[in-house]
Enzyme design. Structure first.
Site, PDB file in Angstrom:
ATOM      1  N   GLY A 213      17.043 -14.939  -1.892  1.00 41.19           N
ATOM      2  CA  GLY A 213      16.094 -15.705  -1.081  1.00 41.19           C
ATOM      3  C   GLY A 213      16.067 -17.153  -1.491  1.00 41.19           C
ATOM      4  O   GLY A 213      16.953 -17.624  -2.187  1.00 41.19           O
ATOM      5  N   ASN A 214      15.059 -17.867  -1.024  1.00 44.74           N
ATOM      6  CA  ASN A 214      14.926 -19.278  -1.393  1.00 44.74           C
ATOM      7  C   ASN A 214      13.451 -19.604  -1.611  1.00 44.74           C
ATOM      8  O   ASN A 214      12.586 -18.751  -1.407  1.00 44.74           O
ATOM      9  CB  ASN A 214      15.560 -20.163  -0.319  1.00 44.74           C
ATOM     10  CG  ASN A 214      14.909 -19.949   1.030  1.00 44.74           C
ATOM     11  OD1 ASN A 214      13.756 -20.293   1.231  1.00 44.74           O
ATOM     12  ND2 ASN A 214      15.642 -19.329   1.948  1.00 44.74           N
ATOM     13  N   ARG A 215      13.173 -20.827  -2.018  1.00 46.45           N
ATOM     14  CA  ARG A 215      11.821 -21.171  -2.453  1.00 46.45           C
ATOM     15  C   ARG A 215      10.906 -21.652  -1.335  1.00 46.45           C
ATOM     16  O   ARG A 215       9.793 -22.092  -1.599  1.00 46.45           O
ATOM     17  CB  ARG A 215      11.897 -22.238  -3.544  1.00 46.45           C
ATOM     18  CG  ARG A 215      12.463 -21.708  -4.851  1.00 46.45           C
ATOM     19  CD  ARG A 215      12.604 -22.829  -5.865  1.00 46.45           C
ATOM     20  NE  ARG A 215      11.357 -23.526  -6.088  1.00 46.45           N
ATOM     21  CZ  ARG A 215      11.268 -24.813  -6.435  1.00 46.45           C
ATOM     22  NH1 ARG A 215      12.368 -25.529  -6.574  1.00 46.45           N
ATOM     23  NH2 ARG A 215      10.109 -25.370  -6.625  1.00 46.45           N
ATOM     24  N   SER A 216      11.343 -21.573  -0.090  1.00 46.85           N
ATOM     25  CA  SER A 216      10.484 -22.086   0.980  1.00 46.85           C
ATOM     26  C   SER A 216       9.195 -21.268   1.071  1.00 46.85           C
ATOM     27  O   SER A 216       9.214 -20.045   1.078  1.00 46.85           O
ATOM     28  CB  SER A 216      11.229 -22.017   2.318  1.00 46.85           C
ATOM     29  OG  SER A 216      10.343 -22.369   3.351  1.00 46.85           O
ATOM     30  N   ALA A 280      13.907 -22.106   6.151  1.00 47.50           N
ATOM     31  CA  ALA A 280      15.052 -22.224   5.245  1.00 47.50           C
ATOM     32  C   ALA A 280      15.845 -20.933   5.390  1.00 47.50           C
ATOM     33  O   ALA A 280      15.344 -19.849   5.099  1.00 47.50           O
ATOM     34  CB  ALA A 280      14.565 -22.403   3.816  1.00 47.50           C
TER      35      ALA A 280
END
Ligand code: CTP
Length: 422
Positions: A213-216, A280
């Site tokens: 995943g990502n930090r959005s 994102a």
């Protein structure tokens, strides 16, 4: 931001905290700026600051009691006629009451009966401000478009200091008048416009317990959806793991993976006038997803993942867009200088083929899960359209003003596309 020119009817709500004495300064500043001020104090507030002081400074009778002037239906009339409500100080207790929508005093009724923008200036001890209950209440109020000023960090009531000190009077007044000015300017300029917003970050499962995943956090996309709805747009928000409360004024479609996001955008896009890709998106997904938890014993010391590229949703939406649709992309970039940031943005908009690109700098401490943002909006030619900085809600409003202008330009060229046209 320009200040409103007209004489505003401002309700100053004062709740029971020691910072109530500073609310006198807020009232005075509004009166001296030529506005009509109605103070609504709680019983507890009047234990900290006297009614005669507030009446003299506001040049108006101060109301507290729900059962006074019932024949005038005062419990709703004050809120209905207000252009702006400013609650300073807002205690932890009053934030909880506002979040729950309680109306057991005149201030609670005034807030519920009003369509005016509401500014709150919290003031409390650090522990109370950081308490999970207060954090949740503040997040809920922010999702309902309450505007927060502060709290600041500094000397508290006793010898201690920390986060929770009420913002300075000048800051509260300036922020409140800016909110009123924005509200006045904004009106309902997106009425009849259908906007699709994607927010959050997609997750690609590796196995039943893990994902890439990502930090959005979804804050900027959610702010865009919320601000667009407040300006009259009908909004669909495709949410991928948004960490903030979702606005109640929009239609929400929840997705997990990039493939689901791509399907949702493809299905929704034709029914919208503008598409804002703030999400994102995971660029790659695992080539295979294990149905059982991946075990260390079976893998050994090194785990190699094979990843395959995901489709570019924004590029596909831009390629499929009708001439009357506006497609806006986002670019989160790590860059050392502003020139590098703009260069990355310019090459990205050329690659994506969208109408506008909102470029922001991200890093270990910038961009993600923060309250504020600073963005540059580029057009197809790579020229800077606007630069906006501030809360994610105010940045959202500035992006939407560009969107409104562009859609309106198109519609002047093609009047048959105006909402309500045959
Ligand atoms: N985007 C998309 N589909 C993808 C990747 C990104 O629609 N598979 C969209 C994002 O929603 C955003 C824009 O493209 O609006 C730019 O995303 P970003 O991650 O900055 O760019 P990438 O295309 O992933 O390029 P790179 O990571 O190489 O900078």
């Amino acid at each position: 931001m320009t200040q409103p020119q007209k004489r505003l009817r401002i309700v100053v709500g004062i709740t029971g905290g020691i910072a109530a004495y500073k609310a006198v300064g807020v009232v005075r500043a509004f009166v001296l700026a030529g506005h009509e001020v109605q103070v609504v104090a709680t019983e507890h507030a009047l234990r900290f600051v006297g009614k005669p002081t507030l009446e003299a400074i506001s040049r108006n009778v101060v109301h507290t009691d729900l059962y006074e002037a019932v024949a005038e239906v005062r419990h709703v009339s004050i809120g209905q006629s207000a252009d702006l409500i400013v609650i300073a100080p807002a205690t932890a207790n009053s934030l909880a009451k506002l979040a729950a929508g309680l109306a057991d005093d005149l201030l609670g009724n005034t807030v519920l009966a009003s369509k005016a923008p509401i500014v709150v200036a919290p003031a409390m001890h650090t522990e109370m401000w950081q308490n999970a209950a207060t954090v949740a209440n503040a997040a809920m109020l922010a999702a309902r478009s309450f505007h927060f000023v502060g709290p600041a960090s500094g000397q508290l009531t006793g010898t201690d200091s920390g986060a929770g000190r009420m913002a300075e009077v000048d800051d509260i007044v300036a922020a409140s008048l800016a909110v009123a000015a924005a509200n006045e300017a904004v009106r309902h300029d997106l009425h009849g416009v259908r906007i699709l917003v994607t927010a959050g970050g997609t997750r690609e499962p590796l196995d039943p317990v893990r994902f890439l995943g990502n930090r959005s956090s979804g804050r900027q996309g959610t702010a865009l959806a919320q601000a667009a709805a407040a300006r009259g747009a009908s909004v669909t928000l495709i949410a991928a793991h948004v960490e903030v409360p979702l606005p109640e004024t929009v239609t929400v479609v929840s997705v997990e993976t990039t493939a689901q996001l791509a399907d949702a955008v493809e299905a929704e896009a034709p029914a919208h006038d503008a598409i804002i890709m703030a999400a994102a998106v995971a660029d790659y997904r695992p080539a295979t997803v294990s149905n059982a938890k991946i075990k260390k014993d079976a893998v050994g010391d090194i785990l190699t993942l094979e990843l395959v590229k995901n489709p570019d949703i924004l590029a596909a939406a831009a390629a499929a867009a009708r001439a009357d649709q506006l497609v806006i992309g986002f670019a989160a970039e790590t860059a050392d200088t502003d020139e590098d940031l703009l260069a990355l943005g310019r090459s990205k908009i050329a690659r994506k083929g969208c109408d506008l690109l909102v470029v922001n700098r991200v890093g270990w401490t910038e961009g993600f899960a923060t309250e504020g943002n600073a963005v540059t909006v580029l057009d197809r030619a790579g020229s800077i359209v606007i630069e906006a900085r501030g809360s994610k809600l105010s940045v959202a409003d500035e992006i939407l003003s560009v969107l409104a202008e562009r859609l309106l330009e198109d519609r002047h060229r093609n009047p048959s596309e105006l909402p309500g046209a045959p």
